[in-house]
Scaffold this motif. Sequence first.
Motif, short mmCIF file in Angstrom:
data_model
loop_
_atom_site.label_atom_id
_atom_site.label_comp_id
_atom_site.label_asym_id
_atom_site.label_seq_id
_atom_site.Cartn_x
_atom_site.Cartn_y
_atom_site.Cartn_z
N ALA A 17 30.33 1.73 64.60
CA ALA A 17 30.39 1.74 63.14
C ALA A 17 31.51 0.89 62.56
O ALA A 17 31.41 0.39 61.46
N LYS A 18 32.58 0.72 63.31
CA LYS A 18 33.74 0.00 62.79
C LYS A 18 33.61 -1.51 63.01
O LYS A 18 33.18 -1.96 64.06
N LYS A 19 34.00 -2.25 62.01
CA LYS A 19 33.99 -3.71 62.09
C LYS A 19 34.98 -4.16 63.16
O LYS A 19 36.10 -3.68 63.23
N GLN A 20 34.53 -5.07 64.00
CA GLN A 20 35.36 -5.60 65.07
C GLN A 20 35.32 -7.13 65.02
O GLN A 20 34.45 -7.72 64.40
N LYS A 21 36.27 -7.74 65.68
CA LYS A 21 36.29 -9.19 65.76
C LYS A 21 35.00 -9.65 66.43
O LYS A 21 34.59 -9.10 67.46
N GLN A 22 34.39 -10.67 65.86
CA GLN A 22 33.14 -11.18 66.40
C GLN A 22 33.35 -11.83 67.76
O GLN A 22 34.26 -12.63 67.95
N PRO A 23 32.48 -11.51 68.71
CA PRO A 23 32.56 -12.20 70.00
C PRO A 23 32.07 -13.64 69.85
O PRO A 23 31.28 -13.94 68.94
N LYS A 24 32.50 -14.49 70.74
CA LYS A 24 32.10 -15.89 70.71
C LYS A 24 30.60 -16.04 70.94
O LYS A 24 29.93 -16.85 70.30
N ASP A 25 30.08 -15.26 71.87
CA ASP A 25 28.66 -15.32 72.23
C ASP A 25 27.96 -14.02 71.86
O ASP A 25 28.60 -12.99 71.67
N ARG A 26 26.66 -14.08 71.80
CA ARG A 26 25.87 -12.88 71.53
C ARG A 26 26.07 -11.87 72.65
O ARG A 26 26.22 -12.23 73.81
N LEU A 27 26.08 -10.61 72.27
CA LEU A 27 26.32 -9.54 73.24
C LEU A 27 25.20 -9.40 74.25
O LEU A 27 25.43 -8.91 75.35
N ILE A 28 24.02 -9.80 73.89
CA ILE A 28 22.87 -9.69 74.79
C ILE A 28 22.41 -11.11 75.11
O ILE A 28 22.03 -11.86 74.21
N ALA A 29 22.45 -11.45 76.38
CA ALA A 29 22.09 -12.80 76.79
C ALA A 29 20.59 -13.03 76.76
O ALA A 29 20.13 -14.16 76.70
N ASN A 30 19.81 -11.95 76.77
CA ASN A 30 18.36 -12.06 76.76
C ASN A 30 17.89 -12.89 75.57
O ASN A 30 18.31 -12.67 74.44
N LYS A 31 16.99 -13.81 75.80
CA LYS A 31 16.51 -14.72 74.76
C LYS A 31 15.26 -14.19 74.05
O LYS A 31 14.54 -14.94 73.42
N SER A 32 15.01 -12.90 74.13
CA SER A 32 13.81 -12.32 73.54
C SER A 32 13.68 -12.68 72.06
O SER A 32 14.64 -12.60 71.29
N LYS A 33 12.48 -13.06 71.69
CA LYS A 33 12.21 -13.37 70.28
C LYS A 33 12.10 -12.10 69.45
O LYS A 33 12.03 -12.16 68.24
N MET A 34 12.11 -10.95 70.12
CA MET A 34 12.08 -9.68 69.40
C MET A 34 13.38 -9.47 68.63
O MET A 34 13.37 -8.86 67.56
N LEU A 35 14.50 -9.96 69.18
CA LEU A 35 15.81 -9.75 68.57
C LEU A 35 16.04 -10.71 67.41
O LEU A 35 15.92 -11.92 67.57
N VAL A 36 16.39 -10.15 66.27
CA VAL A 36 16.81 -10.96 65.12
C VAL A 36 18.31 -10.72 64.98
O VAL A 36 18.75 -9.60 64.71
N TRP A 37 19.09 -11.77 65.19
CA TRP A 37 20.55 -11.64 65.19
C TRP A 37 21.12 -11.75 63.79
O TRP A 37 20.84 -12.71 63.08
N LYS A 38 21.95 -10.77 63.41
CA LYS A 38 22.64 -10.80 62.13
C LYS A 38 24.03 -11.41 62.31
O LYS A 38 24.52 -12.11 61.45
N GLU A 39 24.66 -11.08 63.42
CA GLU A 39 25.92 -11.66 63.87
C GLU A 39 25.88 -11.59 65.38
O GLU A 39 24.95 -11.03 65.95
N ASN A 40 26.88 -12.11 66.07
CA ASN A 40 26.85 -12.10 67.54
C ASN A 40 26.96 -10.70 68.13
O ASN A 40 26.69 -10.53 69.31
N ASP A 41 27.33 -9.72 67.33
CA ASP A 41 27.44 -8.37 67.86
C ASP A 41 26.42 -7.40 67.26
O ASP A 41 26.52 -6.20 67.43
#
Length: 114
Positions: A68-92
Amino acid sequence: MTEFLNKLNHPFRTEIEQLRDGVLVSNKDLTENIKWNAPNYCFENEDRLTMRIQPLATQVQLIFHRGAKKQKQPKDRLIANKSKMLVWKENDRAIITFKNCQEIENGKAKLEKL
């Protein structure tokens, strides 16, 4: 959780239950609770997945996050899977949207891998 869903009387109850089953089967170490008035899943006592079932709409969403708490954004997405199911809002934070039971069934294998 059953009592919570019974009181909620949600029109997507079947889809919510189907998605719950898929999430819980995917990892025996997940625990389930209620957060933000929806099913929520923790791994090692940290929030990681939350359903978005409100407002009453035409879909159910599963949100992948780091809590729930805002954290520093990671450089890369947390999930390496390239699934088109995932819509990324931010890297985390990513969202998967399901509009019916068939979409949940079709995505079950990919969801379990995620």
